[in-house]
Design an enzyme around this catalytic site. Structure first.
Site, PDB file in Angstrom:
ATOM      1  N   ASN A  60       0.806  -1.224   0.000  1.00 32.65           N
ATOM      2  CA  ASN A  60       0.000   0.000   0.000  1.00 32.65           C
ATOM      3  C   ASN A  60       0.839   1.274   0.000  1.00 32.65           C
ATOM      4  O   ASN A  60       0.301   2.365   0.135  1.00 32.65           O
ATOM      5  CB  ASN A  60      -0.989  -0.021   1.168  1.00 32.65           C
ATOM      6  CG  ASN A  60      -2.099  -1.048   0.891  1.00 32.65           C
ATOM      7  OD1 ASN A  60      -2.188  -1.587  -0.211  1.00 32.65           O
ATOM      8  ND2 ASN A  60      -2.925  -1.323   1.875  1.00 32.65           N
ATOM      9  N   ARG A 112      -6.829   0.186  -8.636  1.00 31.72           N
ATOM     10  CA  ARG A 112      -7.405   1.519  -8.419  1.00 31.72           C
ATOM     11  C   ARG A 112      -6.362   2.619  -8.603  1.00 31.72           C
ATOM     12  O   ARG A 112      -6.625   3.793  -8.356  1.00 31.72           O
ATOM     13  CB  ARG A 112      -8.004   1.593  -7.006  1.00 31.72           C
ATOM     14  CG  ARG A 112      -9.333   0.867  -6.889  1.00 31.72           C
ATOM     15  CD  ARG A 112      -9.793   0.733  -5.465  1.00 31.72           C
ATOM     16  NE  ARG A 112     -10.081   1.997  -4.796  1.00 31.72           N
ATOM     17  CZ  ARG A 112     -11.226   2.669  -4.910  1.00 31.72           C
ATOM     18  NH1 ARG A 112     -12.181   2.201  -5.680  1.00 31.72           N
ATOM     19  NH2 ARG A 112     -11.410   3.788  -4.265  1.00 31.72           N
ATOM     20  N   CYS A 131     -10.089  -4.858  -4.796  1.00 32.33           N
ATOM     21  CA  CYS A 131     -10.817  -5.934  -4.127  1.00 32.33           C
ATOM     22  C   CYS A 131     -12.264  -5.536  -3.904  1.00 32.33           C
ATOM     23  O   CYS A 131     -12.563  -4.402  -3.562  1.00 32.33           O
ATOM     24  CB  CYS A 131     -10.148  -6.248  -2.797  1.00 32.33           C
ATOM     25  SG  CYS A 131      -8.668  -7.227  -2.997  1.00 32.33           S
ATOM     26  N   ASP A 190      -7.272  -4.322   7.339  1.00 34.30           N
ATOM     27  CA  ASP A 190      -6.586  -5.421   6.635  1.00 34.30           C
ATOM     28  C   ASP A 190      -5.995  -6.472   7.589  1.00 34.30           C
ATOM     29  O   ASP A 190      -5.527  -7.506   7.138  1.00 34.30           O
ATOM     30  CB  ASP A 190      -5.468  -4.864   5.749  1.00 34.30           C
ATOM     31  CG  ASP A 190      -6.008  -3.900   4.724  1.00 34.30           C
ATOM     32  OD1 ASP A 190      -6.721  -4.349   3.830  1.00 34.30           O
ATOM     33  OD2 ASP A 190      -5.751  -2.692   4.852  1.00 34.30           O
TER      34      ASP A 190
END
Ligand code: EPU
Length: 439
Positions: free
Chosen positions: A23, A96, A120, A310
């Site tokens: 990320n 994205r 996702c 997460d």
């Protein structure tokens, strides 16, 4: 199509290494577009998301080279150019990232394009905050049949803005756009995840002027030019926590080399409270099952410094083995408990509820979202056939299959490659018993 035939019941034990955070790395790659000279990013994992961003940047004329031995990427943005909408669409696939390319591309070319976005499937995942942020900077947003076209006929100007929720992506959008916009930007309600702090560190290396203040306020003074950076990505705290949960759920013992205590303190507290053993070292963290019963817990996911959304899914597998009733209230995404259906088929007892079962009512209460889970344990898990639904839910299914008695067939494991580097090699190294079937 790859599937795994997993014979569960073997405690995972040994060592794995985590590299740069999924990320952060793609966003750091996008930041390179803002520089007038090449950048070098170190500690880059070999994951699908890095491939997708490499392709998208290449389409826009950025030369990306990888040194596999060092795990370094060099990114040269000196020949940035327009890409065809259809090519962006074809290469973005389920990522994205195109939304985060907008600011840097608007600065470089005066226009950008966002195809229909994937990522996702864990809720609606709208992009309204991003579009509002870009409009605030002066971008013109046009909806086309194939996606969204942006332009900045008069350049981009700094502005004052306030996010309705501390969104990670929208905060990154502001950072990546404001650093080269004309004038000052003030962002209120910003997210402050460690990955965002690392992105700010990168932008500072490039010459940006960014101040992080208390109470989620970030101020940016725009500068006319940024140069390239040399940076090593912070380690992946989601992957580290996933291996920690895998150790506990299988009754094993895993040293996660590279895991960084400071970025995962909330997870470490939770891990200890549930009954997991920890050995926190400078070079990594050992997670192990010390024997005896695991304790039930009440957990609420939240933005940083709270318990990350997460981390939730692998922990839920652990909680199926805790003695008593646990509650997990998911407050970041409205639809992140779909993965529990497969766990129930494996013998877990998990009920999902619409109510906010936590100390703080969240945005999803009274809105028909099944966003609280009640887990009763301990329940032995048995093997099942599972199709992986998303990245983190999918990893939790792997952990469940590795803990369960019997042979599970797990399909759709490609999704795991989006965020877990060489995970089948790592599983083999930890003694997992499985066979890879390539159909
Ligand atoms: N949201 C909106 N409108 C927007 C943007 C977000 O309503 O325009 C909502 C989302 O629907 C969600 C909440 O705001 O309910 C938070 O979303 P956020 O923008 O913070 O998430 P993101 O930037 O899309 C990143 C990570 C996620 C991680 C979240 C939260 C990446 C590529 N993804 O997503 O990671 O869960 O922040 O920390 O950085 C994963 O790694 O599996 C993953 C999903």
């Amino acid at each position: 199509m790859t599937s795994l035939r997993i014979t569960g019941g073997v405690p995972l034990s040994g060592q794995v290494t985590v590299r740069g955070a999924k990320n952060l790395v793609p966003k750091a790659m996008v930041a390179a577009l803002l520089g007038s000279t090449p950048s070098t990013l170190g500690n880059v994992p070999e994951i699908k998301d890095v491939e997708v961003v490499t392709d998208l940047l290449a389409l826009h004329g950025v030369e990306v080279n990888r040194d596999d031995a060092l795990g370094n990427l060099t990114l040269d943005p000196t020949n940035v150019t327009r890409a065809r909408h259809s090519d962006i669409d074809a290469h973005a696939g389920d990522s994205r990232i195109p939304i985060l390319l907008c600011g840097p591309l608007l600065h470089a070319l005066g226009e950008a394009f966002i195809p229909d976005l994937g990522g996702c499937r864990i809720g609606d995942r709208p992009i309204n905050y991003h579009l509002e942020v870009l409009r605030n900077f002066g971008a013109k947003v046009e909806k086309l049949e194939s996606g969204i076209r942006m332009s900045a006929p008069h350049g981009l100007q700094g502005a004052k803005m306030d996010l309705p929720y501390p969104s990670v992506g929208a905060t990154e959008q502001v950072l990546l756009t404001a650093t080269r916009a004309e004038g000052h930007t003030e962002l209120r309600g910003a997210a402050t995840e460690p990955e965002i702090m690392d992105l700010i560190a990168i932008l500072q290396k490039m010459g940006a002027l960014i101040t992080v203040q208390t109470d989620r306020v970030i101020r940016i003074e725009g500068v006319p030019e940024l140069t390239g950076y040399v940076h090593s990505a912070l380690p992946d705290r989601m992957e580290a926590a996933s291996w920690g949960s895998a150790a506990l759920a299988t009754g094993g013992d895993i040293f996660v080399a590279g895991a960084k205590q400071a970025d995962m303190m909330t997870f470490l507290n939770t891990f200890r409270k549930v009954g997991g053993g920890l050995d926190i070292r400078e070079d990594g963290i050992r997670f192990y099952h010390p024997g005896g019963d695991l304790n039930p817990l009440i957990v609420e996911t939240d933005v940083h410094p709270g318990f990350m959304t997460d981390w939730q899914q692998p922990l839920v597998v652990v909680l199926t083995q805790a003695k008593g009733v646990s509650i997990v209230h998911e407050t970041v995404y409205e639809n992140r408990f779909g993965f529990t259906r497969a766990l129930n088929r494996m013998g877990a007892v998990i009920q999902v509820h619409r109510e906010c079962l936590g100390s703080v009512p969240c945005r999803f209460g009274q809105r028909n979202f099944l966003h609280s889970a009640v887990i009763s344990g301990p329940t032995p898990l048995r093997a099942a056939d599972i199709h992986i639904p998303d990245l983190r839910g999918g990893f939790s299914h792997l952990i469940a299959a590795l803990s369960a008695e019997g042979v599970s067939q797990v399909t759709g494991v490609e999704l795991i490659k989006r965020g877990y580097e060489h995970f089948t090699d790592k599983l083999s190294g930890l003694g997992a018993n499985f066979v890879v079937d390539e159909a």
